[in-house]
Design an enzyme around this catalytic site. Structure first.
Site, short mmCIF file in Angstrom:
data_model
loop_
_atom_site.label_atom_id
_atom_site.label_comp_id
_atom_site.label_asym_id
_atom_site.label_seq_id
_atom_site.Cartn_x
_atom_site.Cartn_y
_atom_site.Cartn_z
N TYR A 2 0.74 -1.03 0.06
CA TYR A 2 0.01 -0.10 0.06
C TYR A 2 0.95 1.14 -0.11
CZ TYR A 2 -3.61 -3.56 1.37
OH TYR A 2 -4.49 -4.46 1.58
N HIS B 192 -0.07 -12.05 0.69
CA HIS B 192 -1.16 -11.10 -0.01
C HIS B 192 -1.46 -11.52 -1.50
CE1 HIS B 192 -1.49 -6.29 -0.48
NE2 HIS B 192 -2.67 -6.94 -0.64
#
Length: 370
Positions: free
Chosen positions: A116, A183
Site C-alpha cells: 500500500y 497477499h
C-alpha cells in the site's frame, strides 16, 4: 535504552477486552512511555472536535472471535491502505489522527501491507503506532506483494517472506505482528504458496515473531484451494474483499467450508472499492461499466430516501456474525468517526432488497485483480 515512563492515576473505562486479556483504554492510566502522551492529547482533541464520544458510538461495535486464533476483534476494523495515498494524496498528520480516532472509538484491529503506497502506508501507520499502547490493538500485515516507483512487484519466496516481516516490523515500530498474511495469492504460483511461503511464515510463528498466519485474495476459489492443500491449522484466517457487500455476497457460499476448517473470515471493502458510494466509482475501478451504473442508480435511490448508501453498505457488511470483521479505509479522522457512527443505529433492512433489485443481474459480478 528504556524510555522514561510516567505514572498517572487510573480512571474507570469500559472497553471490550481481548480474549484472556485486559485491553488498555485511553483513560487506563498505568505506567506508559512518555511518547504515549501524544496519543492521549490527540485523543482528547479529536473527541472535542468530532463532538462524539466512544461511549456514544460503542453500542454499534460488537466483538467477534477470529476463527480459532484467540483474537476477538471489532466487527468494523481499520484498513490502513489510505495512509499510503493509494486513492488520493493525504496529509500525514491527518492520516495519523485517523488512526488515533479509530482506536479512540474502540476499533481494535488494524490491517496494512507493504504494497500500500509502496511501503508508505506502513511508514505512516508506524508513526501513529509509536503513540499507542501495543496491547490496545491487533496488527495485521502482509508479504508477497510490493512495488517501487510506480511499478508493482511480487515475490512469494520463503526468504523474501521472512525478510519482509522484519522490514514491516521496523517500519511499523513494533516487535511482533499479530497476523501475517500472504497477499493476493492469485498473483502467485499457488503451489509455491503452499510449499514455500506458508511454511516460512509458520516458522516465524514458531519463533514468536508473528502470532497467526493467513492468506488474502479477491478470488475466493484460490483461498479454498490453498486451505485444501495445506495441513489443518496452518492457514488460520482468510481475507476476502468486495465479496460481502450490497452488490456481491459470494463470500457466503464459502463460509461453511472455512468454518469447517476452523478458519476466521475477514471481509474488506464494504463500499466495493467506491462502487457503493455517493460520489461513485473512481475512474480506475476495474468493475464493468454495467455494474458501476447499477451501483450509481442504487446510490441515487438511497439519497432520495435520505439514507446514504455508504451507511447502508457498512451496516450490511458488518451484519453477518459469521464474518469476524469488516475492514474499511480512510485517512480522514472525521470520516473514520462517521463510519463508526453509522453502526450506532439499526440497519433499514427494507432498503437492502431495493438496492439489490436495482443492481439486478450485476449482482456478484466480479473482475480481475490489478
Amino acid at each position: 535504552m528504556n524510555e522514561p515512563s510516567l505514572t498517572i492515576i487510573k480512571e474507570q473505562s469500559e472497553l471490550s477486552p481481548r480474549r484472556g486479556e485486559t485491553m488498555l483504554a485511553p483513560g487506563d492510566l498505568r505506567a506508559l512511555p512518555l511518547n504515549h502522551l501524544g496519543y492521549r492529547a490527540t485523543h482528547q482533541r479529536a473527541s472535542e472536535r468530532l463532538n462524539n464520544s466512544a461511549s456514544e458510538i460503542q453500542p454499534g461495535l460488537t466483538y467477534r472471535p477470529l476463527g480459532q486464533t484467540g483474537m476477538t476483534v471489532s466487527s468494523l476494523s481499520f484498513g490502513a491502505s489510505s495512509l499510503g495515498g493509494v486513492f488520493h494524496s493525504v496529509k500525514e498528520a491527518e492520516a495519523i489522527e485517523a488512526v488515533f480516532t479509530a482506536i479512540d472509538l474502540d476499533i481494535n484491529f488494524i490491517d496494512v501491507s507493504p504494497y500500500y503506497g509502496y511501503y508508505r502506508a506502513e511508514q505512516v501507520l508506524g508513526k501513529a503506532l509509536r503513540e499507542i499502547p501495543r496491547d490496545q490493538y491487533y496488527l495485521s500485515t502482509k508479504v508477497g506483494r510490493y512495488g517501487k516507483d510506480g511499478v508493482n512487484s511480487w515475490d512469494y519466496s520463503a526468504q523474501r517472506a521472512k525478510e519482509s516481516v522484519y522490514e514491516s516490523m521496523e517500519r511499523l515500530n513494533v516487535d511482533h505482528i499479530d497476523l501475517i498474511n500472504v497477499h493476493d495469492i492469485e498473483f502467485a504460483d499457488l503451489r509455491q504458496v503452499v510449499d514455500e511461503t506458508l511454511p516460512a511464515l509458520a516458522e516465524l510463528k514458531a519463533e514468536g515473531v508473528v502470532g497467526h498466519v493467513g492468506i488474502t485474495d479477491l478470488q475466493l476459489e484460490n483461498l479454498k484451494w490453498v486451505v485444501e492443500h495445506t495441513p489443518d491449522g496452518l492457514v488460520e484466517c482468510v481475507l476476502s474483499f468486495c465479496h460481502y457487500c450490497l452488490c456481491d455476497d459470494a463470500l457466503t457460499d464459502y463460509l461453511d467450508f472455512f468454518e469447517s476448517h476452523g478458519i476466521g473470515v475477514i471481509n474488506a471493502s464494504p463500499l466495493s472499492m467506491g462502487l457503493l458510494s455517493s460520489r461513485g466509482a473512481p475512474a480506475w475501478h476495474p468493475a464493468p461499466k454495467e455494474l458501476a451504473a447499477a451501483c450509481a442508480a442504487a446510490a441515487e435511490m438511497c439519497a432520495r430516501q435520505g439514507y446514504p448508501i455508504e451507511k447502508l453498505a457498512l451496516q450490511y457488511s458488518v451484519s453477518n456474525p459469521r464474518i469476524a470483521t469488516t475492514l474499511f479505509s480512510s485517512a480522514n479522522p472525521h470520516n473514520v468517526a462517521k463510519n463508526i457512527a453509522y453502526l450506532s443505529s439499526p440497519i433499514d433492512w427494507s432498503l437492502v432488497p431495493s438496492v439489490q433489485s436495482l443492481i439486478g443481474p450485476q449482482m456478484r459480478t466480479t473482475w480481475r485483480n490489478t
